[in-house]
Each structure stands twice: as C-alpha cells, then as structure tokens.
Design an enzyme around this catalytic site. Structure first.
Site, mmCIF file in Angstrom:
data_model
loop_
_atom_site.group_PDB
_atom_site.id
_atom_site.type_symbol
_atom_site.label_atom_id
_atom_site.label_comp_id
_atom_site.label_asym_id
_atom_site.label_seq_id
_atom_site.Cartn_x
_atom_site.Cartn_y
_atom_site.Cartn_z
ATOM 1 N N LYS A 159 0.825 -1.130 0.040
ATOM 2 C CA LYS A 159 0.104 0.089 -0.063
ATOM 3 C C LYS A 159 0.846 1.320 -0.013
ATOM 4 O O LYS A 159 0.672 2.318 -0.631
ATOM 5 C CB LYS A 159 -0.766 0.029 1.110
ATOM 6 C CG LYS A 159 -1.913 1.013 1.295
ATOM 7 C CD LYS A 159 -2.764 1.154 2.545
ATOM 8 C CE LYS A 159 -3.523 2.194 2.567
ATOM 9 N NZ LYS A 159 -4.303 2.259 3.818
ATOM 10 N N GLU B 139 10.594 -4.615 3.995
ATOM 11 C CA GLU B 139 10.706 -6.198 3.669
ATOM 12 C C GLU B 139 10.327 -6.117 2.535
ATOM 13 O O GLU B 139 11.148 -6.698 1.717
ATOM 14 C CB GLU B 139 9.582 -6.962 4.639
ATOM 15 C CG GLU B 139 10.094 -7.214 6.171
ATOM 16 C CD GLU B 139 9.460 -6.135 7.225
ATOM 17 O OE1 GLU B 139 9.262 -4.852 6.381
ATOM 18 O OE2 GLU B 139 9.124 -6.355 8.078
ATOM 19 N N GLY C 157 -4.769 -1.819 4.887
ATOM 20 C CA GLY C 157 -4.066 -3.177 4.545
ATOM 21 C C GLY C 157 -4.476 -4.405 4.804
ATOM 22 O O GLY C 157 -4.598 -5.089 3.949
ATOM 23 N N ARG C 158 -4.955 -4.462 5.938
ATOM 24 C CA ARG C 158 -5.633 -5.895 6.423
ATOM 25 C C ARG C 158 -6.984 -6.058 5.739
ATOM 26 O O ARG C 158 -7.605 -6.894 6.195
ATOM 27 C CB ARG C 158 -5.540 -5.897 7.905
ATOM 28 C CG ARG C 158 -5.958 -4.944 8.859
ATOM 29 C CD ARG C 158 -5.829 -5.298 10.281
ATOM 30 N NE ARG C 158 -6.272 -3.802 10.958
ATOM 31 C CZ ARG C 158 -5.441 -2.572 11.196
ATOM 32 N NH1 ARG C 158 -4.296 -2.657 10.680
ATOM 33 N NH2 ARG C 158 -6.002 -1.825 11.963
ATOM 34 N N GLU D 125 -4.309 -6.402 15.062
ATOM 35 C CA GLU D 125 -3.728 -5.040 14.708
ATOM 36 C C GLU D 125 -4.708 -4.293 14.813
ATOM 37 O O GLU D 125 -4.746 -2.873 14.905
ATOM 38 C CB GLU D 125 -3.263 -5.260 13.109
ATOM 39 C CG GLU D 125 -2.366 -4.015 13.000
ATOM 40 C CD GLU D 125 -1.434 -4.472 11.532
ATOM 41 O OE1 GLU D 125 -0.274 -4.443 11.637
ATOM 42 O OE2 GLU D 125 -2.145 -4.232 10.504
ATOM 43 N N HIS E 252 -4.124 -33.183 18.159
ATOM 44 C CA HIS E 252 -2.691 -33.909 18.352
ATOM 45 C C HIS E 252 -1.351 -33.051 18.881
ATOM 46 O O HIS E 252 -0.153 -33.391 18.928
ATOM 47 C CB HIS E 252 -2.118 -34.845 17.357
ATOM 48 C CG HIS E 252 -3.190 -35.643 16.836
ATOM 49 N ND1 HIS E 252 -3.583 -36.975 17.539
ATOM 50 C CD2 HIS E 252 -4.318 -35.666 16.029
ATOM 51 C CE1 HIS E 252 -4.563 -37.647 17.287
ATOM 52 N NE2 HIS E 252 -5.106 -36.808 16.115
ATOM 53 N N LYS F 18 9.623 -0.778 13.884
ATOM 54 C CA LYS F 18 10.162 -0.384 12.759
ATOM 55 C C LYS F 18 11.345 0.716 12.680
ATOM 56 O O LYS F 18 12.418 0.675 11.855
ATOM 57 C CB LYS F 18 9.216 0.303 11.603
ATOM 58 C CG LYS F 18 8.205 -0.862 11.033
ATOM 59 C CD LYS F 18 7.320 -0.087 10.010
ATOM 60 C CE LYS F 18 5.839 -0.931 9.879
ATOM 61 N NZ LYS F 18 4.940 -0.234 9.229
HETATM 62 O O1 F6P Z 1 3.540 -2.724 9.683
HETATM 63 C C1 F6P Z 1 2.239 -3.011 9.569
HETATM 64 C C2 F6P Z 1 1.420 -2.889 8.184
HETATM 65 O O2 F6P Z 1 1.450 -1.294 8.016
HETATM 66 C C3 F6P Z 1 0.125 -3.591 7.959
HETATM 67 O O3 F6P Z 1 -0.984 -2.575 8.547
HETATM 68 C C4 F6P Z 1 0.231 -3.652 6.403
HETATM 69 O O4 F6P Z 1 -0.778 -4.501 6.164
HETATM 70 C C5 F6P Z 1 1.838 -3.910 6.080
HETATM 71 O O5 F6P Z 1 2.567 -3.314 7.245
HETATM 72 C C6 F6P Z 1 2.213 -3.792 4.875
HETATM 73 O O6 F6P Z 1 2.294 -2.358 4.681
HETATM 74 P P1 F6P Z 1 2.301 -2.147 3.028
HETATM 75 O O7 F6P Z 1 1.203 -2.644 2.145
HETATM 76 O O8 F6P Z 1 2.259 -0.648 3.004
HETATM 77 O O9 F6P Z 1 3.622 -2.839 2.515
#
Ligand code: F6P
Length: 527
Positions: free
Chosen positions: A188, A194, A246-247, A332, A363, A492
């Site tokens: 987003k 990452e 995002g979620r 979250e 199990h 972060k």
């Molecule tokens: O660090 C949390 C977050 O902001 C989430 O809410 C989000 O889904 C994820 O990182 C990834 O964010 P982006 O889509 O901006 O890479």
C-alpha cells in the site's frame, strides 16, 4: 454499561453449559442462520439475560450509527482522518458510495476492470509462476485465500514472499524459471522495508539471469509515485485509495495474485459472497446479526469472563492460514490501549487470537484446551461437504472430530466417570484414585461453531467479511479505532537505527547492555 456485563458474568458464575440444554430449544435459540451459514453459539454460558445485556451494550456503544457511517464513507478512522470502505470494493451492483462528496464506485469498478484485464492477460501468457511480494495485509489475505481456494486454481502457480529473511525469497526463486515468472510488488505504501528489499532481490535475480525485467513487474499500491520511482511503468501499476486498510485489502488490487490463480469469475464470486454478508450486516437487527453476535460472544468471553485468548480451529485444512490472517485482522485492529479520544481503556483490549486447523491441533495443543488451568474459548469452523467426493469418508471423520471436540469441551469427564473407567481396567485403592484424577476433564468450556455448505469462493468471501465486521463491532463496543496501527511503528524505527549497528558500520552506542551483547555475538559469528 460494562458493569452490567460484569454483573452478568458474576451471575452466571460456573453454571454448567450442558444444563442449559434442558431447554429443548436451546440450540435453535442460541444460533443464527445468515447467508446460508449457521453460527451456533449455544455451547456457551450465555442465556437470554446475558445476551440481552450484550446487545444493549452494542446498542449503547452506537454500533448501528457507526455501521451506517462506515458504509456511507464517514471518516471513522479518526486518527488518520480516513474513511473505511473496503466494503465498497465488493459493492458490485450497489449504489453510489460518497467520500468527500464524490462517488467512489466508478473508480472501484474501473480498477476491477483493469485487474481483470491484467489477470486475463497473464493467465493467457506463458507465465508459469507468479510471485506476490508483500507483507502483512499485502500478503496474508491473498495467501490465505489462495490456499483456501486451491480446488479452483486454473492459472499459473502462485507463490508468496513476505519475510525479510532471505530464506523466504531464495526458497521461492529456486522453484521459478526467470523467463516465465511474473513478480507482483504488493505494498500500500510502497515503502515497507521487507517488501522493498525482497523486490530489489527479485529484480537483481532477473538481471543476474540475463532476463529483461520489462513487463515482469507489476505494482499494487496507493503510492503510484513511489512505484514509478522504483521503475514500474504506470500501465503496470494498479492503485487503490487510502480508505482501504492494509488488512482489509484482499478485495481489491492486493487480491490480484488470487485472481490470477482462480480466474476473474471465481474472484467475483468471492466478492459477491462478501457483499452478501455486508448486506446482512447492514440490514439485520442486532440480535439477528451474525457479525454482531460473533463479536458479542467474543466480548462476553474476553472482557466479560476474562478469557484472554481465543482459538480459531478450522476443520478445513485449506483454511490453514485463516488463523494467521485473523491474527492480523483482529490483533492489529483491536490491540489498542486507548479509546478513540485518547483516554485509557477501562476494559481489556481485543484478545490474543491463535489457532491451527483440526484435526492437527488435536494432536498438539488441545491437551491444554481440555485440561489446562486456563479456559480458552474455541471457535470451530467446518464445511458440510468437502471437495473430494471420492474421499467422503475422510470428510465425515473430519466433521465427527470437530463435533466431538466441542461436545467433549462442554461435557468433560467427572472424577466418578474416570474412576469407573479405571476400576473397570482393574485398578484399586490409592492407585485407582491417582490414575482417575489424571483422566478428569473439567468440561464446561465454551465453544462456537460456524458451519457452511462448502468452502467455495463465495463462502470464503462470506466468512472473511463476517470476521471483518466482527472486528468492527468489537472495536466500536470497546470505543477504539480499529483502523490504525501505531503499535507497529516503534519496532520499525528501531530496526532502521539498528541496521548499521548489526552490519558493523556504526558502534552500538546508546543501546542497552542486552542489545549490545547480542550485536557483539552476531558480529563474532557472522561472515
Ligand atoms: O506494519 C504493519 C503494516 O503497516 C500493516 O498494517 C500492513 O498490512 C503491512 O504493514 C504492509 O504494509 P504495506 O502494504 O504498505 O507494505
């Protein structure tokens, strides 16, 4: 209002759930049918009085008004000044949805068209592997749904890379042919460390293999500018608005990998399922409203009875990532310690959510659920029918196990029963007593069951939307903002300052003794 919930919790005390079934209509009265699914919450301690108190709590918290605000584009994400409109993404034949005086639906439908065209193009091309690079909401939704809907896959293979651990991307790239692989950079913000690190590694891999990257990278983002800076041409960028959290984003461009895997038609069925749940949520009275009841049962167990965790137990192997998906969705969203106005919460925040598919969990950790000292409310999910007609006996066993677990949790096994069983095996005296005590199940442990016809795209859409709305209701009742996530920021920021210290470019000055010691260890043992 919370006092009335506490009073109900006290009144109910350790009342036996099983006794509530003396009322022959209990199952029906404490269940709800909507959108072809059945939600049974009769195996809980709730009775009419406590349920009424919970519904009054929801009413008093303004769930109905807030619900109307959300669907009509009100800026209910108050800390970020944003609307919350993931529901618009599946408003396929609904009316206009206004944000700041403008109807967002033409844009939503246009984006869906672009996604469809791109998905069709990729499905018809020589691409054999699609790699979605994203994390959190830009990974968990499409990955969970792609696994859930594997019987519907008829497109290229889909892989998901999320972790900054190089192991993740290496393991995926090893299985891909660079000439026939397409990368989707899903972010987003288009700044997530990452995702950007993995995207750069993917680009370098292509270059290293001598394959031109033109046309091999697609971006899904609200930040078109950053995507362009990164080198992805506008025609390969599918954007979405900041009112898609995002979620909550699997329904739009972030769902592209899923659409490529199962095809636009099945993806539309997924959206239609969610839309059906939206309509139910919007129109049903609180006491007949599935997301509301699911939320109130959760509140009853967490804030009312003090059970700090809840476990999601899909007896549906293809929902193996649903617990992880719900961890983000619920934790979250509702893992906050202050209310919308910044005051400390006077009740606990949302619960710890965890789980694994059944029967595997049986199990592993069910031992604690049955005999541990803490109560863990369980949420079972199961389909009446599987996708393997030749293996119907497997599915019947699966259902039998699911039902057995909720029954065992409720019924338990008394000391008398355990003693009888062990005596029949020939034990006597103190040894009989000792062995029997180990075989006692306290029972009276609450659970709910969501049962649906079959895990089709449409049903998955309904299930996910059901949980989204549950989170919304819980958030409103707790008085918090379910749509921001400030709690992820500090880590972060610190990771950014620690990077150069780990690589040795900077001394770990100002860090605590533990952090310094860990850095020293890394530097000693890393190449
Ligand atoms: O660090 C949390 C977050 O902001 C989430 O809410 C989000 O889904 C994820 O990182 C990834 O964010 P982006 O889509 O901006 O890479």
């Amino acid at each position: 209002m919370w006092d009335s919930i506490r009073a109900q919790a006290e009144r109910v005390g350790d009342r036996q759930i099983l006794d509530l079934f003396d009322n022959d209509n209990r199952a029906e009265e404490f269940s709800l049918r909507a959108a072809g699914m059945l939600f049974d919450y009769s195996k809980t301690q709730l009775d009419e009085q406590s349920r009424a108190a919970l519904i009054a709590l929801a009413q008093n918290a303004g769930v109905e008004q807030r619900r109307a605000e959300m669907f009509s584009g009100g800026k209910i994400n108050e800390t970020e000044g944003r609307a919350v409109l993931h529901t618009a993404l599946r408003n396929l034949d609904g009316g206009p949805v206004m944000v700041d005086g403008e109807d967002v639906m033409p844009g939503v439908l246009d984006t869906l068209k672009r996604m469809t065209a791109l998905a069709e193009e990729i499905r018809a091309s020589d691409v054999t592997d699609v790699v979605n690079i994203g994390i959190g909401g830009s990974d968990l939704g499409p990955k969970m749904a792609a696994i859930a809907l594997s019987p519907y896959h008829d497109g290229p293979r889909c892989h998901f890379v999320s972790n900054v651990d190089g192991a993740d991307i290496s393991d995926v790239l090893r299985r891909c042919n660079p000439e026939k692989t397409l990368f989707i950079v899903a972010s987003k913000t288009f700044t997530t460390i990452e995702t950007m690190t993995n995207a750069r590694t993917a680009k370098a891999w292509m270059e290293d293999k001598g394959v031109p990257i033109e046309g091999r990278f697609v971006a899904l983002s609200s930040n078109a500018e950053k995507a362009a800076e990164w080198g992805i041409p506008a025609k390969k960028v599918i954007g979405f608005e900041d009112w898609v959290g995002g979620r909550y984003s699997v329904w739009g461009p972030i769902g592209l990998s899923l659409m490529i895997a199962i095809g636009p038609e099945a993806f539309t069925a997924f959206l239609r399922g969610a839309q059906q749940m939206d309509r139910h949520f919007q129109s049903a009275a609180l006491h007949q409203n599935m997301p509301v009841l699911l939320a109130l049962v959760g509140i009853w167990h967490n804030q009312g009875l003090g059970h700090a965790t809840r476990t999601v137990l899909p007896y549906d192997n293809r929902l193996s990532r649903l617990p992880a998906y719900l961890q983000q969705l619920e934790m979250e969203s509702n893992g906050k310690r202050v209310s919308m106005d910044g005051a400390d919460l006077t009740v606990d925040s949302g619960p710890v959510v965890w789980g694994e598919p059944g029967t595997n969990g049986q199990h592993a950790f069910y031992q604690l659920i049955h005999q541990g000292t803490r109560v863990v409310p369980c949420e079972f999910l199961v389909a009446a029918e599987g996708h393997e007609p030749d293996l119907r006996h497997h599915h019947q066993l699966l259902i039998a196990n699911c039902l057995a677990q909720s029954e065992a949790l409720m019924r338990g096994r008394s000391l008398e029963e355990a003693t009888e069983i062990m005596a029949a095996k020939g034990l006597v005296g103190p040894e009989l007593d000792r062995q029997a005590r180990h075989r006692v199940f306290p029972g009276n442990r609450p659970s709910t069951t969501l049962i649906y016809p079959q895990l089709t795209p449409e049903v998955l859409g309904k299930i996910v939307a059901l949980y989204e709305h549950r989170v919304f209701v819980e958030g409103v009742v707790l008085g918090i903002n379910s749509y921001d996530q400030w709690g992820v920021e500090l880590g972060k920021e610190l990771a950014t300052t620690l990077g150069p210290m780990v690589s040795g470019e900077q001394a770990p000055d100002g860090k605590d003794g533990s952090t310094r010691q860990l850095i020293t260890y890394v530097q000693r043992y890393s190449g």
